[in-house]
Each structure stands twice: as C-alpha cells, then as structure tokens.
Scaffold this active site. Structure first.
Site, mmCIF file in Angstrom:
data_model
loop_
_atom_site.group_PDB
_atom_site.id
_atom_site.type_symbol
_atom_site.label_atom_id
_atom_site.label_comp_id
_atom_site.label_asym_id
_atom_site.label_seq_id
_atom_site.Cartn_x
_atom_site.Cartn_y
_atom_site.Cartn_z
ATOM 1 N N HIS A 1 12.499 -10.398 -20.744
ATOM 2 C CA HIS A 1 12.816 -9.348 -21.732
ATOM 3 C C HIS A 1 14.019 -9.743 -22.590
ATOM 4 C CE1 HIS A 1 9.849 -6.528 -20.420
ATOM 5 N NE2 HIS A 1 10.373 -6.335 -19.225
ATOM 6 N N HIS B 1 11.566 -12.130 -14.619
ATOM 7 C CA HIS B 1 10.866 -11.191 -15.503
ATOM 8 C C HIS B 1 11.863 -10.483 -16.433
ATOM 9 C CE1 HIS B 1 8.065 -7.881 -16.613
ATOM 10 N NE2 HIS B 1 9.165 -7.146 -16.550
ATOM 11 N N GLU B 2 12.981 -10.042 -15.869
ATOM 12 C CA GLU B 2 13.990 -9.358 -16.699
ATOM 13 C C GLU B 2 14.582 -10.329 -17.722
ATOM 14 O OE1 GLU B 2 13.896 -6.311 -16.640
ATOM 15 O OE2 GLU B 2 12.886 -6.041 -14.722
ATOM 16 N N HIS C 1 14.036 -10.242 -26.612
ATOM 17 C CA HIS C 1 15.023 -9.584 -27.470
ATOM 18 C C HIS C 1 15.671 -10.598 -28.403
ATOM 19 C CE1 HIS C 1 18.973 -7.117 -27.803
ATOM 20 N NE2 HIS C 1 18.154 -6.815 -28.784
#
Ligand SMILES: [Zn+2]
Length: 234
Positions: free
Chosen positions: A108, A104-105, A112
């Site tokens: 991100h 999940h991270e 980005h």
C-alpha cells in the site's frame, strides 16, 4: 397506505443473514490461516518490521514511519500520516504470516508513492461511501414511513456508494498482495514453503474483502426488494 410494514415479518432479512454468515466464515478463515502460519518462522529469522523497513527502503521510501499498534490483524498503512502500523501479532514477529502481512502493508505504501490510480480513487470515494452508509437507511425508512417511494429509492441509490467503495477496494487490496508476494520472492526474503504460507495468508485476507462486497450487494438487493415491493403495494 400499507401499515403492516414490520421487520419481524420481513423475509428479505435472510439476505442480510446470508451475507453476515459469509463474512463471518471469511473472517474465521483468515484468523485460522493467520494462526496456522504465525507458528512457522522464516528461515532467515527476519522480523516483520525489519522486512517492512527493507522493502520500503528498496522502493526508495524513507519518509514512512513504522509503528506498533495494539490488536490482532489491525495492521494498516495510513497514507495521510505516512505511517505503516503493524499489530502485536506482526511487529517483532518472525512468522511467515507476520512477514506476509507486513509486506502487504508495504504494498500500500508503494501504491501511494507511485500514485496508483485505484488507491487514489478509493481515497477520493471515502466521503461518498460514508454518506451512503450513514444516511441511506434513515432516508429509506422515512421514505417508507411517509409512503413516498422516490425518497426511499434515493436512499437505495445512496447505498450503492457503499457497494462502489467496496468494489474499488478489491483491486487496491489484490494489487498490494501481488506486490508483496513478488517482492518477498524476488528479494529472497521468503522462499519455497515460506512463500506459499504467506500467499495463503494474503489470499485468505483478500477473501474477506470479496465476502464484504458480496454481503453488501446482498444488502443492496434486500433494499431494492423492500422498496420495490413497497411501491407495488402503494
Ligand atoms: Zn490492504
């Protein structure tokens, strides 16, 4: 002017309590779900940080550092520092819960890199959301105390920035999880029940953001009732 204003007799506090209860339940739910699936290790024996590195490299991302951070569920990606931080419950762990959170991270970090619009909008709205959460209450209280309703209404308006921020957080979070689950499946990192476990953890995490938004909307409703009720009495 009405001087009977007191928090002790404020029935709208029930809205805040309902919001706190819902947020608390969502938080308990994510912890319970994470704990359940943190006991199930993935068949291939990958650690969450290995998976994170693999996902980042597969996406062509080589300038994001992976660090360990203290705590439980404190995992996050910092766009400014280009650092992906995995908590003690995730870093070095082989559970499907840890893999899900790490992926999940990475979602991100990929957002980005791609310049995903909701992520940009969310980052740009941080200052307004901070202003809203810091000064809305003082402005409302001063407005109510001096009996000047437009000032209190300005405070309520400032609080809507907080609601807007939490609203724009939802697509960012949902998309990061959707990317994560897609990659975990396509790259054969998790399969079958492992993938289902990671899905449950990420769904429970997503619910906490929905609960936070709902609770903030209830707070906004309360402020509207307080300020409008007040203006009717004036
Ligand atoms: Zn996230």
């Amino acid at each position: 002017m009405y001087y009977g204003y007191g928090f002790g007799y404020d029935p709208t506090i029930i809205l805040v309590l309902i919001g706190a209860l819902i947020s608390g339940l969502a938080s308990l739910n994510v912890r319970g779900t994470f704990n359940k699936y943190s006991k199930i290790r993935n068949y291939r024996g990958y650690t969450a940080n290995q998976v994170a590195e693999q996902i980042l490299h597969a996406a062509g991302i080589y300038d994001v550092r992976i660090e360990r951070i203290r705590g439980n569920l404190t995992d996050h990606y910092s766009p400014n520092e280009k650092v992906l931080r995995l908590s003690d419950a995730t870093y070095g762990q082989t559970s499907v819960a840890a893999i899900g959170v790490a992926a999940h991270e990475c979602g991100h970090a990929i957002q980005h890199q791609e310049g995903y619009a909701p992520l940009k909008l969310r980052a740009a709205s941080v200052p307004l959301a901070n202003i809203g959460s810091w000064i809305s209450w003082p402005v409302i209280l001063i407005g109510l105390l001096i009996g000047y309703t437009p000032l209190a209404q300005l405070g309520v308006f400032l609080f809507t920035f907080v609601v807007a921020f939490q609203l724009i957080t939802l697509p960012v979070e949902f998309d990061a999880s959707a990317r994560a689950l897609r990659i975990l499946d396509q790259d054969n990192i998790l399969e079958g029940d492992e993938h289902k476990g990671a899905t449950k953890v990420l769904k429970a995490a997503a619910l906490t953001y929905v609960a936070a938004l709902f609770s903030t909307i209830l707070q906004l409703l309360r402020l509207v009732l307080l300020v409008n009720g007040r203006s009717r009495r004036d």
